[in-house]
Design a protein around this motif. Sequence first.
Motif, PDB file in Angstrom:
ATOM      1  N   UNK A   1       0.812  -1.219   0.000  1.00 32.06           N
ATOM      2  CA  UNK A   1       0.000   0.000   0.000  1.00 32.06           C
ATOM      3  C   UNK A   1       0.844   1.267   0.000  1.00 32.06           C
ATOM      4  N   UNK A   2       2.165   1.095   0.064  1.00 29.75           N
ATOM      5  CA  UNK A   2       3.098   2.230   0.034  1.00 29.75           C
ATOM      6  C   UNK A   2       2.786   3.243   1.135  1.00 29.75           C
ATOM      7  N   UNK A   3       2.608   2.688   2.324  1.00 30.02           N
ATOM      8  CA  UNK A   3       2.418   3.494   3.538  1.00 30.02           C
ATOM      9  C   UNK A   3       1.105   4.267   3.571  1.00 30.02           C
ATOM     10  N   UNK A   4       0.166   3.943   2.680  1.00 28.74           N
ATOM     11  CA  UNK A   4      -1.146   4.583   2.748  1.00 28.74           C
ATOM     12  C   UNK A   4      -1.844   4.164   4.041  1.00 28.74           C
ATOM     13  N   UNK A   5      -2.679   5.036   4.582  1.00 26.14           N
ATOM     14  CA  UNK A   5      -3.385   4.712   5.816  1.00 26.14           C
ATOM     15  C   UNK A   5      -4.325   3.535   5.592  1.00 26.14           C
ATOM     16  N   UNK A   6      -4.211   2.522   6.428  1.00 24.54           N
ATOM     17  CA  UNK A   6      -5.067   1.344   6.311  1.00 24.54           C
ATOM     18  C   UNK A   6      -6.090   1.323   7.435  1.00 24.54           C
ATOM     19  N   UNK A   7      -7.251   0.755   7.138  1.00 28.93           N
ATOM     20  CA  UNK A   7      -8.347   0.727   8.102  1.00 28.93           C
ATOM     21  C   UNK A   7      -8.848  -0.697   8.305  1.00 28.93           C
ATOM     22  N   UNK A   8      -9.434  -0.909   9.470  1.00 30.44           N
ATOM     23  CA  UNK A   8      -9.920  -2.229   9.856  1.00 30.44           C
ATOM     24  C   UNK A   8     -11.396  -2.368   9.504  1.00 30.44           C
ATOM     25  N   UNK A   9     -11.760  -3.517   8.931  1.00 26.50           N
ATOM     26  CA  UNK A   9     -13.165  -3.840   8.678  1.00 26.50           C
ATOM     27  C   UNK A   9     -13.575  -4.943   9.639  1.00 26.50           C
ATOM     28  N   UNK A  10     -14.612  -4.667  10.407  1.00 27.92           N
ATOM     29  CA  UNK A  10     -15.018  -5.550  11.499  1.00 27.92           C
ATOM     30  C   UNK A  10     -16.424  -6.086  11.282  1.00 27.92           C
ATOM     31  N   UNK A  11     -16.568  -7.386  11.475  1.00 27.06           N
ATOM     32  CA  UNK A  11     -17.876  -8.039  11.437  1.00 27.06           C
ATOM     33  C   UNK A  11     -18.128  -8.658  12.806  1.00 27.06           C
ATOM     34  N   UNK A  12     -19.302  -8.390  13.364  1.00 27.18           N
ATOM     35  CA  UNK A  12     -19.702  -8.953  14.655  1.00 27.18           C
ATOM     36  C   UNK A  12     -20.638 -10.125  14.393  1.00 27.18           C
ATOM     37  N   UNK A  13     -20.354 -11.254  15.026  1.00 27.08           N
ATOM     38  CA  UNK A  13     -21.211 -12.427  14.870  1.00 27.08           C
ATOM     39  C   UNK A  13     -21.522 -13.023  16.239  1.00 27.08           C
ATOM     40  N   UNK A  14     -22.785 -13.312  16.475  1.00 27.12           N
ATOM     41  CA  UNK A  14     -23.213 -14.027  17.671  1.00 27.12           C
ATOM     42  C   UNK A  14     -23.633 -15.427  17.232  1.00 27.12           C
ATOM     43  N   UNK A  15     -23.042 -16.441  17.864  1.00 22.52           N
ATOM     44  CA  UNK A  15     -23.289 -17.827  17.470  1.00 22.52           C
ATOM     45  C   UNK A  15     -23.817 -18.609  18.665  1.00 22.52           C
ATOM     46  N   UNK A  16     -24.946 -19.251  18.487  1.00 19.59           N
ATOM     47  CA  UNK A  16     -25.536 -20.062  19.559  1.00 19.59           C
ATOM     48  C   UNK A  16     -24.785 -21.387  19.658  1.00 19.59           C
TER      49      UNK A  16
END
Length: 282
Positions: A93-108
Amino acid sequence: MSLRSEESDVSSRSAHQYLDADLLRGVSIGFVAPSIAAELAPMVGTMPNIISLPYGRCPPLHLQAPNWRHLLKLMARLSGTRIEPTVEALAVTRSAQMHLRTVVQFVRTHHSSSDWRTVLWFTIDHPVPNSLPGARKYTNGDVDILPWSYTLSSLPALLRDNSDTMLSKCYTIPSSDAVPFPALPISFPNMAMYLQAALEESRRYTSDSSSGIRKLAKMVETCYPTLAEPNGEVGERSRVGGLFKKVIGRAGGRKDKQKKGKGGNEDTYELVTPFVLDEWGP
């Protein structure tokens, strides 16, 4: 992709020596699918200090805890653990700012059980190709669609059909003015603050049937009914989101120590107090 101690196993043990062992029961982390079990077994291995995420083709990282409240308590105490891009990711990415993608899952744990495990999934955000048919579904903030970065590799069985069922519920955290995607690197306490801010943002939309953002609040209410919404006005919730933006702007809190006034840990304390008052409060 790697999970490693910053200096050595000794360093990792030292950083977490005051962590309650019970907080690590039922906890798992890795680039493989979590095992969803009724019994809360001790964590295998130690919690790493540095969690390195690749950019592009890689399975999402999971972090599992017994429930939502347990997860925030655990992350708030792991001040020595952070998520960051791999060296290869920085080069690509040549030092470009990177961001986190988050998925929340609830599992029975079982169809006849009332226990739900909380699983977080993480990848580094990846731009959606302009030529991709139906690209808009990945950019319009749909909380029921997995991020584009999740489609670049084979998905774990738990996520392959991310539609809600009697055994699983999923929520893709969207970006908003109040709660933008977290910039990397980010510490676990600041990540706990991000999750709390996302929940508060969702609660603001509980009466808006036209918005999918309310889904996370509904999921928490359904799966963890004893986790009551804290009393507070909209202004208080806005303060939570604004505080998160302030901290995230510091690239995971690395510069917090150079600032005067409250640091990242104190900010996190304010956000997770409703969950950890018994251990952090007076």
